[in-house]
Design a protein around this motif. Structure first.
Motif, PDB file in Angstrom:
ATOM      1  N   VAL A  59       0.729  -1.156  -0.108  1.00  0.00           N
ATOM      2  CA  VAL A  59      -0.094   0.068  -0.125  1.00  0.00           C
ATOM      3  C   VAL A  59       0.891   1.376   0.026  1.00  0.00           C
ATOM      4  CG1 VAL A  59      -1.998  -0.914   1.368  1.00  0.00           C
ATOM      5  CG2 VAL A  59      -0.182  -0.054   2.506  1.00  0.00           C
ATOM      6  N   LYS A  60       2.281   1.150   0.198  1.00  0.00           N
ATOM      7  CA  LYS A  60       2.996   2.181   0.289  1.00  0.00           C
ATOM      8  C   LYS A  60       2.846   3.184  -1.119  1.00  0.00           C
ATOM      9  CE  LYS A  60       6.234   0.596   3.341  1.00  0.00           C
ATOM     10  NZ  LYS A  60       8.092   0.142   3.637  1.00  0.00           N
ATOM     11  N   VAL A  61       2.844   2.221  -2.173  1.00  0.00           N
ATOM     12  CA  VAL A  61       2.789   3.092  -3.681  1.00  0.00           C
ATOM     13  C   VAL A  61       1.825   2.931  -4.320  1.00  0.00           C
ATOM     14  CG1 VAL A  61       5.387   3.392  -3.824  1.00  0.00           C
ATOM     15  CG2 VAL A  61       4.168   1.307  -4.706  1.00  0.00           C
ATOM     16  N   LEU A  62       0.639   2.050  -3.680  1.00  0.00           N
ATOM     17  CA  LEU A  62      -0.602   1.575  -4.459  1.00  0.00           C
ATOM     18  C   LEU A  62      -1.535   2.881  -4.558  1.00  0.00           C
ATOM     19  CD1 LEU A  62      -1.628  -0.579  -5.970  1.00  0.00           C
ATOM     20  CD2 LEU A  62      -2.701  -1.475  -3.825  1.00  0.00           C
ATOM     21  N   ASP A  63      -1.754   3.475  -5.709  1.00  0.00           N
ATOM     22  CA  ASP A  63      -2.602   4.497  -5.455  1.00  0.00           C
ATOM     23  C   ASP A  63      -3.143   4.657  -7.284  1.00  0.00           C
ATOM     24  OD1 ASP A  63      -0.549   5.552  -6.991  1.00  0.00           O
ATOM     25  OD2 ASP A  63       0.027   7.021  -5.521  1.00  0.00           O
ATOM     26  N   GLY A  92       8.437   6.686  -8.559  1.00  0.00           N
ATOM     27  CA  GLY A  92       7.506   6.828  -9.852  1.00  0.00           C
ATOM     28  C   GLY A  92       7.277   5.826 -10.464  1.00  0.00           C
ATOM     29  N   GLY A  93       6.569   5.874 -11.714  1.00  0.00           N
ATOM     30  CA  GLY A  93       6.099   4.822 -12.663  1.00  0.00           C
ATOM     31  C   GLY A  93       4.827   3.910 -11.983  1.00  0.00           C
ATOM     32  N   ASP A 103       9.292  -1.428  -3.481  1.00  0.00           N
ATOM     33  CA  ASP A 103       7.856  -1.052  -2.959  1.00  0.00           C
ATOM     34  C   ASP A 103       7.019  -1.266  -4.257  1.00  0.00           C
ATOM     35  OD1 ASP A 103       8.626   0.050  -0.578  1.00  0.00           O
ATOM     36  OD2 ASP A 103       9.060   1.871  -1.249  1.00  0.00           O
ATOM     37  N   ARG A 104       7.511  -0.914  -5.386  1.00  0.00           N
ATOM     38  CA  ARG A 104       6.634  -1.259  -6.490  1.00  0.00           C
ATOM     39  C   ARG A 104       6.442  -2.764  -6.831  1.00  0.00           C
ATOM     40  NH1 ARG A 104      10.064   2.902  -9.022  1.00  0.00           N
ATOM     41  NH2 ARG A 104      11.376   1.347  -9.843  1.00  0.00           N
ATOM     42  N   ALA A 105       7.380  -3.645  -6.572  1.00  0.00           N
ATOM     43  CA  ALA A 105       7.425  -5.135  -6.672  1.00  0.00           C
ATOM     44  C   ALA A 105       6.174  -5.468  -5.636  1.00  0.00           C
ATOM     45  CB  ALA A 105       8.551  -5.633  -6.355  1.00  0.00           C
ATOM     46  N   TRP A 106       6.188  -4.952  -4.440  1.00  0.00           N
ATOM     47  CA  TRP A 106       5.058  -5.483  -3.550  1.00  0.00           C
ATOM     48  C   TRP A 106       3.836  -4.892  -3.781  1.00  0.00           C
ATOM     49  CZ3 TRP A 106       5.610  -9.153  -0.002  1.00  0.00           C
ATOM     50  CH2 TRP A 106       7.010  -9.464   0.498  1.00  0.00           C
ATOM     51  N   ALA A 107       3.792  -3.655  -4.433  1.00  0.00           N
ATOM     52  CA  ALA A 107       2.450  -3.192  -4.819  1.00  0.00           C
ATOM     53  C   ALA A 107       1.944  -3.972  -5.995  1.00  0.00           C
ATOM     54  CB  ALA A 107       2.562  -1.579  -5.144  1.00  0.00           C
ATOM     55  N   ALA A 108       2.812  -4.472  -6.927  1.00  0.00           N
ATOM     56  CA  ALA A 108       2.238  -5.217  -8.087  1.00  0.00           C
ATOM     57  C   ALA A 108       2.021  -6.436  -7.441  1.00  0.00           C
ATOM     58  CB  ALA A 108       3.484  -5.532  -8.926  1.00  0.00           C
ATOM     59  N   ALA A 109       2.603  -7.203  -6.401  1.00  0.00           N
ATOM     60  CA  ALA A 109       2.280  -8.382  -5.839  1.00  0.00           C
ATOM     61  C   ALA A 109       0.673  -8.520  -5.377  1.00  0.00           C
ATOM     62  CB  ALA A 109       3.238  -9.016  -4.912  1.00  0.00           C
ATOM     63  N   LEU A 110       0.512  -7.410  -4.496  1.00  0.00           N
ATOM     64  CA  LEU A 110      -0.743  -6.964  -4.275  1.00  0.00           C
ATOM     65  C   LEU A 110      -1.935  -6.828  -5.082  1.00  0.00           C
ATOM     66  CD1 LEU A 110      -2.751  -6.489  -1.484  1.00  0.00           C
ATOM     67  CD2 LEU A 110      -1.969  -4.055  -1.780  1.00  0.00           C
ATOM     68  N   VAL A 111      -1.548  -6.329  -6.414  1.00  0.00           N
ATOM     69  CA  VAL A 111      -2.470  -6.157  -7.663  1.00  0.00           C
ATOM     70  C   VAL A 111      -2.688  -7.479  -8.097  1.00  0.00           C
ATOM     71  CG1 VAL A 111      -2.910  -5.337  -9.883  1.00  0.00           C
ATOM     72  CG2 VAL A 111      -1.452  -3.729  -8.165  1.00  0.00           C
ATOM     73  N   LEU A 112      -1.827  -8.242  -8.212  1.00  0.00           N
ATOM     74  CA  LEU A 112      -2.007  -9.650  -8.511  1.00  0.00           C
ATOM     75  C   LEU A 112      -2.797 -10.623  -7.537  1.00  0.00           C
ATOM     76  CD1 LEU A 112      -1.119 -11.929 -10.823  1.00  0.00           C
ATOM     77  CD2 LEU A 112       1.037 -12.240  -9.436  1.00  0.00           C
ATOM     78  N   ILE A 113      -2.465 -10.382  -6.276  1.00  0.00           N
ATOM     79  CA  ILE A 113      -3.478 -11.273  -5.337  1.00  0.00           C
ATOM     80  C   ILE A 113      -4.903 -10.694  -5.669  1.00  0.00           C
ATOM     81  CG2 ILE A 113      -3.925 -11.549  -2.875  1.00  0.00           C
ATOM     82  CD1 ILE A 113      -1.125 -11.393  -2.440  1.00  0.00           C
ATOM     83  N   ALA A 114      -5.165  -9.549  -5.689  1.00  0.00           N
ATOM     84  CA  ALA A 114      -6.392  -8.795  -5.962  1.00  0.00           C
ATOM     85  C   ALA A 114      -6.991  -9.224  -7.106  1.00  0.00           C
ATOM     86  CB  ALA A 114      -6.362  -7.251  -5.646  1.00  0.00           C
ATOM     87  N   PHE A 115      -6.432  -9.335  -8.281  1.00  0.00           N
ATOM     88  CA  PHE A 115      -6.979  -9.743  -9.571  1.00  0.00           C
ATOM     89  C   PHE A 115      -7.266 -11.247  -9.375  1.00  0.00           C
ATOM     90  CE2 PHE A 115      -5.346 -12.400 -13.451  1.00  0.00           C
ATOM     91  CZ  PHE A 115      -6.326 -11.841 -14.354  1.00  0.00           C
ATOM     92  N   VAL A 116      -6.683 -12.223  -8.731  1.00  0.00           N
ATOM     93  CA  VAL A 116      -7.062 -13.528  -8.508  1.00  0.00           C
ATOM     94  C   VAL A 116      -8.499 -13.625  -7.592  1.00  0.00           C
ATOM     95  CG1 VAL A 116      -6.333 -15.886  -7.703  1.00  0.00           C
ATOM     96  CG2 VAL A 116      -4.837 -14.490  -9.160  1.00  0.00           C
ATOM     97  N   MET A 117      -8.336 -12.870  -6.651  1.00  0.00           N
ATOM     98  CA  MET A 117      -9.399 -12.829  -5.638  1.00  0.00           C
ATOM     99  C   MET A 117     -10.711 -12.304  -6.392  1.00  0.00           C
ATOM    100  SD  MET A 117      -9.933 -10.727  -2.113  1.00  0.00           S
ATOM    101  CE  MET A 117      -8.300 -11.801  -1.480  1.00  0.00           C
ATOM    102  N   ILE A 118     -10.655 -11.271  -7.210  1.00  0.00           N
ATOM    103  CA  ILE A 118     -11.906 -10.760  -8.098  1.00  0.00           C
ATOM    104  C   ILE A 118     -12.289 -11.896  -8.917  1.00  0.00           C
ATOM    105  CG2 ILE A 118     -12.405  -9.096  -9.811  1.00  0.00           C
ATOM    106  CD1 ILE A 118     -10.705  -7.124  -8.382  1.00  0.00           C
ATOM    107  N   LEU A 119     -11.110 -12.417  -9.647  1.00  0.00           N
ATOM    108  CA  LEU A 119     -11.887 -13.555 -10.722  1.00  0.00           C
ATOM    109  C   LEU A 119     -12.615 -14.747  -9.830  1.00  0.00           C
ATOM    110  CD1 LEU A 119      -8.830 -14.010 -13.173  1.00  0.00           C
ATOM    111  CD2 LEU A 119     -10.921 -13.171 -13.347  1.00  0.00           C
ATOM    112  N   ASN A 120     -12.096 -14.891  -8.864  1.00  0.00           N
ATOM    113  CA  ASN A 120     -12.749 -16.218  -8.041  1.00  0.00           C
ATOM    114  C   ASN A 120     -14.204 -15.405  -7.762  1.00  0.00           C
ATOM    115  OD1 ASN A 120     -11.089 -18.784  -7.051  1.00  0.00           O
ATOM    116  ND2 ASN A 120      -9.580 -16.945  -7.418  1.00  0.00           N
ATOM    117  N   LEU A 121     -14.286 -14.492  -7.238  1.00  0.00           N
ATOM    118  CA  LEU A 121     -15.496 -14.133  -6.795  1.00  0.00           C
ATOM    119  C   LEU A 121     -16.657 -13.879  -7.935  1.00  0.00           C
ATOM    120  CD1 LEU A 121     -14.396 -11.017  -4.474  1.00  0.00           C
ATOM    121  CD2 LEU A 121     -15.537 -13.378  -3.825  1.00  0.00           C
TER     122      LEU A 121
END
Length: 356
Positions: free
Chosen positions: A114-118, A135-136, A325-343
């Motif tokens: 969540v540090k850079v996830l916006d 950035g990026g 920080d970007r790598a952890w944020a991308a990992a969080l996005v990937l987890i959310a992606f799989v979770m949304i697909l399952n829902l």
């Protein structure tokens, strides 16, 4: 005139002894008490022994919980209830041992991601941004993952579904055994092997890297999972449903499409989601066949693309605080992606399930 004589029935002065069928039993909060005592003993033993690892404290507490549950239940109730309590305690311990690492992983990913996830991170790419600077964003990797996983799903689901229908409804003899054998073999194929197979085809026909080639490698990994899960779900459909449909004169192909598949649709959808989750985190085929890119490429049939797993590996390789920080944020996005697909899949399965 006759008189009626009423005889009184003698009453017992005191009731006789009654045999009680009730036995001693532990209160409902007993397992919580056992757990609290076990945690205290485990932590105390860890402090006395000088153990620094919290994992050791937890394992010792779990052992205390099983032993205390069995011992106290055996003393208060009986050995039969003690054995039942022992089995229940082992199940709870295994459940906790499985859940704690998962919750720990999710907690670390969320706290660091969540540090850079916006909004900026989700809508911008890494074009023009040095990897060691802040950035990026991850937009180009999200586009690549959606397109590659989507193409792999479009290729693998029809093939896997039809293969499973053949094995369950039509398959007999040597051909069915051969198909089953090769499906089992493909289930254990490493992702790098699928990537090398497609890479050899690319070199033979002088093809350029693209998202399509990565999607085909992911489809190879996805097909056996879809076949195996769909096959098991189709086997669970009662034969009485097939027989009732065939008895009404319905052709077999229509029985399969209108009765068998809708009945097993919930399990089939879950199997497809498991297959998507299996390929969504693959990095090796993307490295070999898609090459990765810092730019936004919405055309999966031409040019290099990125993906979320490749982006995570790429940022972690840079080694700076901003890239971590970007790598952890991308990992969080990937987890959310799989979770949304399952829902979404569960919602579709419930919507399309046959009404009873």
């Amino acid at each position: 005139m006759s008189q009626t004589v009423v005889r009184e029935t003698p009453s017992h002065a005191a009731p006789g002894p009654r045999r009680s069928l009730s036995t001693r039993s532990l209160p409902k909060w007993a397992p919580l008490g056992f757990a609290a005592v076990s945690v205290v003993l485990g932590v105390g033993l860890g402090l006395v022994a000088g153990w620094e690892s919290r994992i050791q404290w937890g394992l010792v507490s779990a052992l205390f919980f099983v032993v205390i549950s069995y011992t106290v239940t055996s003393a208060v109730e009986n050995r039969r209830q003690a054995k039942d309590r022992l089995a229940t305690s082992v199940v709870w311990v295994c459940f906790v041992l499985a859940v704690v690492p998962l919750l720990s992983l999710i907690g670390v990913t969320v706290s660091r991601g969540v540090k850079v996830l916006d909004g900026y991170f989700l809508t911008h790419s890494m074009a023009g941004v040095p990897g060691f600077e802040a950035g990026g964003g991850v937009y180009h990797a999200i586009i690549g993952t959606l397109e590659q996983v989507g193409l792999a799903t479009l290729v693998s689901v029809p093939i896997g579904l039809l293969t499973a229908v053949y094995l369950v409804e039509y398959g007999k003899g040597a051909l069915a055994k051969a198909v089953t054998f090769f499906v089992d073999v493909m289930t254990g194929i490493p992702s790098i092997v699928a990537g090398l197979f497609l890479l050899s085809i690319m070199l033979m026909f002088k093809l350029q890297p693209s998202g399509l080639m990565g999607a085909l490698a992911l489809a190879i990994l996805m097909i056996p999972v879809v076949v195996r899960s769909t096959e098991e779900m189709l086997k669970l459909v009662p034969n009485e449903l097939r027989e009732a449909s065939l008895a009404l004169g319905v052709p077999k192909w229509r029985t399969i499409t209108k009765v068998v598949i809708p009945t097993a649709l919930g399990g089939i959808t879950t199997g497809v989601m498991l297959a998507i989750a299996r390929i969504a985190g693959e990095t090796a085929p993307i490295m070999l066949l898609v090459f990765g890119s810092q730019l936004i490429n919405t055309n999966p049939f031409e040019g290099a693309q990125s993906s979320l797993p490749f982006y995570i590996w790429e940022q972690y390789r840079v080694g700076s605080e901003a890239s971590y920080d970007r790598a952890w944020a991308a990992a969080l996005v990937l987890i959310a992606f799989v979770m949304i697909l399952n829902l979404v899949a569960r919602g579709i399965a419930r919507w399309k399930a046959p009404k009873h």
